[in-house]
Design an enzyme around this catalytic site. Sequence first.
Site, PDB file in Angstrom:
ATOM      1  N   MET A  51      -0.872  -9.389  -6.824  1.00 16.70           N
ATOM      2  CA  MET A  51       0.041  -8.361  -6.318  1.00 16.70           C
ATOM      3  C   MET A  51       1.029  -8.907  -5.295  1.00 16.70           C
ATOM      4  SD  MET A  51      -2.565  -6.129  -4.025  1.00 16.70           S
ATOM      5  CE  MET A  51      -1.332  -4.860  -3.947  1.00 16.70           C
ATOM      6  N   LEU A  67       5.754  -1.240  -4.775  1.00 16.19           N
ATOM      7  CA  LEU A  67       4.390  -0.776  -5.069  1.00 16.19           C
ATOM      8  C   LEU A  67       4.386   0.701  -5.484  1.00 16.19           C
ATOM      9  CD1 LEU A  67       1.420  -1.999  -2.939  1.00 16.19           C
ATOM     10  CD2 LEU A  67       1.524   0.373  -3.576  1.00 16.19           C
ATOM     11  N   LEU A  73       0.238   1.613 -11.203  1.00 17.46           N
ATOM     12  CA  LEU A  73      -0.618   1.690 -10.014  1.00 17.46           C
ATOM     13  C   LEU A  73      -0.651   3.113  -9.461  1.00 17.46           C
ATOM     14  CD1 LEU A  73      -2.132  -0.305  -7.921  1.00 17.46           C
ATOM     15  CD2 LEU A  73      -0.143   0.101  -6.477  1.00 17.46           C
ATOM     16  N   ARG A  91       5.469   5.526   4.726  1.00 14.51           N
ATOM     17  CA  ARG A  91       4.315   4.682   5.039  1.00 14.51           C
ATOM     18  C   ARG A  91       4.697   3.375   5.751  1.00 14.51           C
ATOM     19  NH1 ARG A  91      -0.848   5.318   3.793  1.00 14.51           N
ATOM     20  NH2 ARG A  91      -2.086   3.410   3.519  1.00 14.51           N
ATOM     21  N   TYR A  99       0.621  -5.270   9.580  1.00 12.53           N
ATOM     22  CA  TYR A  99       0.971  -6.671   9.287  1.00 12.53           C
ATOM     23  C   TYR A  99       1.326  -7.417  10.565  1.00 12.53           C
ATOM     24  CZ  TYR A  99       0.551  -6.232   4.244  1.00 12.53           C
ATOM     25  OH  TYR A  99       0.038  -6.080   2.977  1.00 12.53           O
ATOM     26  N   ARG A 140       3.541  -9.243  -8.195  1.00  6.38           N
ATOM     27  CA  ARG A 140       4.002  -7.956  -8.726  1.00  6.38           C
ATOM     28  C   ARG A 140       4.925  -7.227  -7.747  1.00  6.38           C
ATOM     29  NH1 ARG A 140       5.951  -4.458 -10.648  1.00  6.38           N
ATOM     30  NH2 ARG A 140       5.249  -2.769 -12.011  1.00  6.38           N
ATOM     31  N   TYR A 141       4.645  -7.375  -6.434  1.00  7.24           N
ATOM     32  CA  TYR A 141       5.409  -6.567  -5.466  1.00  7.24           C
ATOM     33  C   TYR A 141       6.077  -7.384  -4.356  1.00  7.24           C
ATOM     34  CZ  TYR A 141       1.996  -3.390  -7.554  1.00  7.24           C
ATOM     35  OH  TYR A 141       1.209  -2.718  -8.433  1.00  7.24           O
ATOM     36  N   HIS A 254     -11.849  -3.001  -3.067  1.00  5.66           N
ATOM     37  CA  HIS A 254     -10.801  -1.982  -3.012  1.00  5.66           C
ATOM     38  C   HIS A 254     -11.195  -0.850  -3.953  1.00  5.66           C
ATOM     39  CE1 HIS A 254      -6.866  -0.106  -3.131  1.00  5.66           C
ATOM     40  NE2 HIS A 254      -6.309  -1.057  -2.395  1.00  5.66           N
ATOM     41  N   ASP A 331      -7.423 -13.973   2.008  1.00 12.77           N
ATOM     42  CA  ASP A 331      -7.266 -12.978   3.063  1.00 12.77           C
ATOM     43  C   ASP A 331      -6.027 -12.134   2.828  1.00 12.77           C
ATOM     44  OD1 ASP A 331      -9.414 -13.072   4.847  1.00 12.77           O
ATOM     45  OD2 ASP A 331      -8.711 -15.005   5.614  1.00 12.77           O
ATOM     46  N   GLU A 334      -6.351  -6.087   4.042  1.00 12.38           N
ATOM     47  CA  GLU A 334      -7.596  -5.310   3.987  1.00 12.38           C
ATOM     48  C   GLU A 334      -8.816  -6.071   4.502  1.00 12.38           C
ATOM     49  OE1 GLU A 334      -6.532  -4.076   0.180  1.00 12.38           O
ATOM     50  OE2 GLU A 334      -5.261  -2.616   1.162  1.00 12.38           O
ATOM     51  N   GLU A 338      -8.119  -4.097   8.023  1.00  9.87           N
ATOM     52  CA  GLU A 338      -9.038  -2.972   7.784  1.00  9.87           C
ATOM     53  C   GLU A 338     -10.495  -3.339   8.112  1.00  9.87           C
ATOM     54  OE1 GLU A 338      -8.526  -1.229   3.946  1.00  9.87           O
ATOM     55  OE2 GLU A 338     -10.234   0.119   4.201  1.00  9.87           O
ATOM     56  N   CYS A 391      -8.115   1.736 -22.427  1.00 10.09           N
ATOM     57  CA  CYS A 391      -9.007   2.721 -21.821  1.00 10.09           C
ATOM     58  C   CYS A 391      -9.044   3.962 -22.710  1.00 10.09           C
ATOM     59  CB  CYS A 391      -8.495   3.134 -20.444  1.00 10.09           C
ATOM     60  SG  CYS A 391      -8.482   1.785 -19.279  1.00 10.09           S
ATOM     61  N   CYS A 394      -6.229   6.228 -21.834  1.00  9.31           N
ATOM     62  CA  CYS A 394      -4.886   5.633 -21.640  1.00  9.31           C
ATOM     63  C   CYS A 394      -3.832   6.342 -22.494  1.00  9.31           C
ATOM     64  CB  CYS A 394      -4.920   4.149 -22.020  1.00  9.31           C
ATOM     65  SG  CYS A 394      -3.283   3.388 -21.994  1.00  9.31           S
ATOM     66  N   CYS A 399       0.994  -0.211 -22.026  1.00 16.78           N
ATOM     67  CA  CYS A 399      -0.291  -0.868 -22.323  1.00 16.78           C
ATOM     68  C   CYS A 399      -0.367  -1.248 -23.796  1.00 16.78           C
ATOM     69  CB  CYS A 399      -1.466   0.055 -21.992  1.00 16.78           C
ATOM     70  SG  CYS A 399      -1.661   0.394 -20.240  1.00 16.78           S
TER      71      CYS A 399
HETATM   72  C1  LIG Z   1      -8.656  -5.540  -6.636  1.00 14.27           C
HETATM   73  C2  LIG Z   1      -7.954  -5.128  -5.686  1.00 14.27           C
HETATM   74  C3  LIG Z   1      -7.119  -3.915  -5.644  1.00 14.27           C
HETATM   75  C4  LIG Z   1      -7.150  -2.746  -6.411  1.00 14.27           C
HETATM   76  C5  LIG Z   1      -8.084  -2.370  -7.539  1.00 14.27           C
HETATM   77  C6  LIG Z   1      -6.111  -1.910  -5.917  1.00 14.27           C
HETATM   78  C7  LIG Z   1      -5.821  -0.637  -6.396  1.00 14.27           C
HETATM   79  C8  LIG Z   1      -4.937   0.234  -5.792  1.00 14.27           C
HETATM   80  N1  LIG Z   1      -4.183   0.044  -4.661  1.00 14.27           N
HETATM   81  C9  LIG Z   1      -3.419   1.151  -4.371  1.00 14.27           C
HETATM   82  C10 LIG Z   1      -2.506   1.321  -3.314  1.00 14.27           C
HETATM   83  C11 LIG Z   1      -2.181   0.340  -2.347  1.00 14.27           C
HETATM   84  N2  LIG Z   1      -2.693  -0.919  -2.235  1.00 14.27           N
HETATM   85  C12 LIG Z   1      -2.110  -1.571  -1.178  1.00 14.27           C
HETATM   86  C13 LIG Z   1      -2.348  -2.851  -0.725  1.00 14.27           C
HETATM   87  C14 LIG Z   1      -3.269  -3.719  -1.298  1.00 14.27           C
HETATM   88  N3  LIG Z   1      -4.058  -3.485  -2.418  1.00 14.27           N
HETATM   89  C15 LIG Z   1      -4.843  -4.575  -2.669  1.00 14.27           C
HETATM   90  C16 LIG Z   1      -5.759  -4.731  -3.705  1.00 14.27           C
HETATM   91  C17 LIG Z   1      -6.064  -3.777  -4.695  1.00 14.27           C
HETATM   92  N4  LIG Z   1      -5.468  -2.574  -4.905  1.00 14.27           N
HETATM   93  C18 LIG Z   1      -4.532  -5.543  -1.659  1.00 14.27           C
HETATM   94  C19 LIG Z   1      -5.166  -6.902  -1.584  1.00 14.27           C
HETATM   95  C20 LIG Z   1      -3.553  -5.030  -0.822  1.00 14.27           C
HETATM   96  C21 LIG Z   1      -2.930  -5.722   0.385  1.00 14.27           C
HETATM   97  C22 LIG Z   1      -1.935  -6.791   0.038  1.00 14.27           C
HETATM   98  C23 LIG Z   1      -1.804  -7.845   1.131  1.00 14.27           C
HETATM   99  O1  LIG Z   1      -1.933  -7.589   2.314  1.00 14.27           O
HETATM  100  O2  LIG Z   1      -1.531  -9.011   0.803  1.00 14.27           O
HETATM  101  C24 LIG Z   1      -1.146  -0.709  -0.591  1.00 14.27           C
HETATM  102  C25 LIG Z   1      -0.220  -1.099   0.562  1.00 14.27           C
HETATM  103  C26 LIG Z   1      -0.867  -1.027   1.881  1.00 14.27           C
HETATM  104  C27 LIG Z   1      -1.027   0.414   2.293  1.00 14.27           C
HETATM  105  O3  LIG Z   1      -0.045   1.145   2.213  1.00 14.27           O
HETATM  106  O4  LIG Z   1      -2.158   0.784   2.610  1.00 14.27           O
HETATM  107  C28 LIG Z   1      -1.189   0.502  -1.297  1.00 14.27           C
HETATM  108  C29 LIG Z   1      -0.356   1.722  -1.064  1.00 14.27           C
HETATM  109  C30 LIG Z   1      -3.710   2.098  -5.411  1.00 14.27           C
HETATM  110  C31 LIG Z   1      -3.072   3.466  -5.488  1.00 14.27           C
HETATM  111  C32 LIG Z   1      -4.641   1.528  -6.272  1.00 14.27           C
HETATM  112  C33 LIG Z   1      -5.280   2.054  -7.499  1.00 14.27           C
HETATM  113  C34 LIG Z   1      -4.712   2.801  -8.396  1.00 14.27           C
HETATM  114  S1  FES Z   2      -4.619   2.484 -18.553  1.00 11.67           S
HETATM  115 FE1  FES Z   2      -6.195   1.159 -19.226  1.00 11.67          FE
HETATM  116  S2  FES Z   2      -5.353   0.388 -21.092  1.00 11.67           S
HETATM  117 FE2  FES Z   2      -3.745   1.693 -20.379  1.00 11.67          FE
HETATM  118 FE   LIG Z   3      -4.321  -1.586  -3.362  1.00 14.00          FE
END
Ligand SMILES: C=CC1=C(C)c2cc3[nH]c(cc4nc(cc5[nH]c(cc1n2)c(C)c5CCC(=O)O)C(CCC(=O)O)=C4C)c(C)c3C=C
Ligand code: FES
Ligand SMILES: [Fe+2]
Length: 411
Positions: A51, A67, A73, A91, A99, A140-141, A254, A331, A334, A338, A391, A394, A399
């Site tokens: 990501m 994101l 997502l 946000r 950060y 990705r982002y 996560h 690292d 999170e 967190e 899925c 889905c 996909c």
């Molecule tokens: C395996 C890991 C992760 C899954 C599964 C995942 C799903 C997921 N995340 C969001 C929304 C957010 N994620 C954010 C940050 C973030 N997410 C992951 C990993 C997974 N996410 C990481 C490692 C990070 C931090 C990146 C970094 O610091 O390098 C954020 C942004 C931060 C925040 O606003 O809190 C969001 C928003 C969803 C909705 C989701 C599943 C659908």
């Molecule tokens: S959401 Fe899982 S295959 Fe599309």
């Molecule tokens: Fe996330």
Amino acid sequence: MALRLGPVIRPLRPLAIAKPCASQARWFATPAYPVTQGSSRGPTAMVFLNMGGPSTVDEVGDFLSRLFADGDLIPLGRLQSYIGPLLSKRRTPKIQKQYAAIGGGSPIRKWSELQCAEMCKLLDKMSPETAPHKPYVAFRYANPLTEETYRQLLADGFGNGRGGRAVAFTQYPQYSCSTTGSSLNELWKWRQRLEGKAAPLGDGRDDGTINWSVIDRWPAHSGLVEAFAQNIEAKLMEYPAERRDKVVLLFSAHSLPMTVVNRGDPYPAEVAASVHAVMNRLNNVNPYRLIWQSQVGPQPWLGPQTSSTVENYIAKGQKDLLLIPIAFTSDHIETLYELDEEVIGESGHADTVKRVESLNGSPVFIQALADLAKSHLDSGIACSTQMGLRCPGCKSDRCTESKKFFASQQV
Ligand SMILES: C=CC1=C(C)c2cc3[nH]c(cc4nc(cc5[nH]c(cc1n2)c(C)c5CCC(=O)O)C(CCC(=O)O)=C4C)c(C)c3C=C
Ligand code: FES
Ligand SMILES: [Fe+2]
């Protein structure tokens, strides 16, 4: 079949029999590799998918807006382009502070580039027949974004009518459609945009586009398990010997929204597979739980939550707690914010509630990446069997199309 020049001086290989998907037994295998001389099938691009994260506080806004624009997502349907920017803007100040508190940015780019480059050096020795292995990172982002990396691959001589082999190697060990699935859909999108119009040469394969294969999941790979286990053992040594075996191991991943879980996303089961394999490697000495962190927004998410789990155990008198981030390999906000600042910092027991080091530059982990890549390169498969299956819930055309594309690649 006519021979044509590949990237640098690479002649194209003869057509291979299609073996698009292989058994998941590969999760568990770390095969011995024959060391042979001579390079005949390289170069090979090794592309780490993840990501990404903002490298500076100023990049947080762009990171969040990408994101929240990602329908894989955060599915907001036709309102995505209106609501996404509003949510990300609201946000941004809060996440910028986080950060700033971890040193001004995410270290994910530094670790990803190091892990990929070191893995490629090992692969050059372990797999001379596919050498040289060239390291790439596609986020990705955040920078380097998938588009930029795809353009770099083309500029470096892959594709562009010259073919060439690239391996998309997800750095999420456990597959979720919201993480690896999203990265692959993005890669497929840029492949269509940048190479989709390549002229077919008539055999349906050698159209000079990049030949992709995918390492799409590796939740219980023995090298990954060993790297986690060694870091856990090192941290357990910080507890007094008489309390060590009773420390509760809290594997924290996560979380996912329940809508994604109920769609049939593979991630919860694959995270559980990682936990099970690590506990077996540790001989199941300590009690443990799998718990879930980083919920965002008001909808229901998979629990129990990491923060309330720690509070509840402390309230019950269990203060020796070891947090293990099990779903990310370096690292990030999170772990550093967190877990370290919020969960541990606010627990009132920072001396007994601890966190295991992330894998980051662990040589055991980098060797595991190389073993995984070597076994993939030897396997002749395009992706895992699991990746071909959508899925049950889905409804995404992305996909369908991207899975069809990756599963049909012939390597
Ligand atoms: C395996 C890991 C992760 C899954 C599964 C995942 C799903 C997921 N995340 C969001 C929304 C957010 N994620 C954010 C940050 C973030 N997410 C992951 C990993 C997974 N996410 C990481 C490692 C990070 C931090 C990146 C970094 O610091 O390098 C954020 C942004 C931060 C925040 O606003 O809190 C969001 C928003 C969803 C909705 C989701 C599943 C659908
Ligand atoms: S959401 Fe899982 S295959 Fe599309
Ligand atoms: Fe996330």
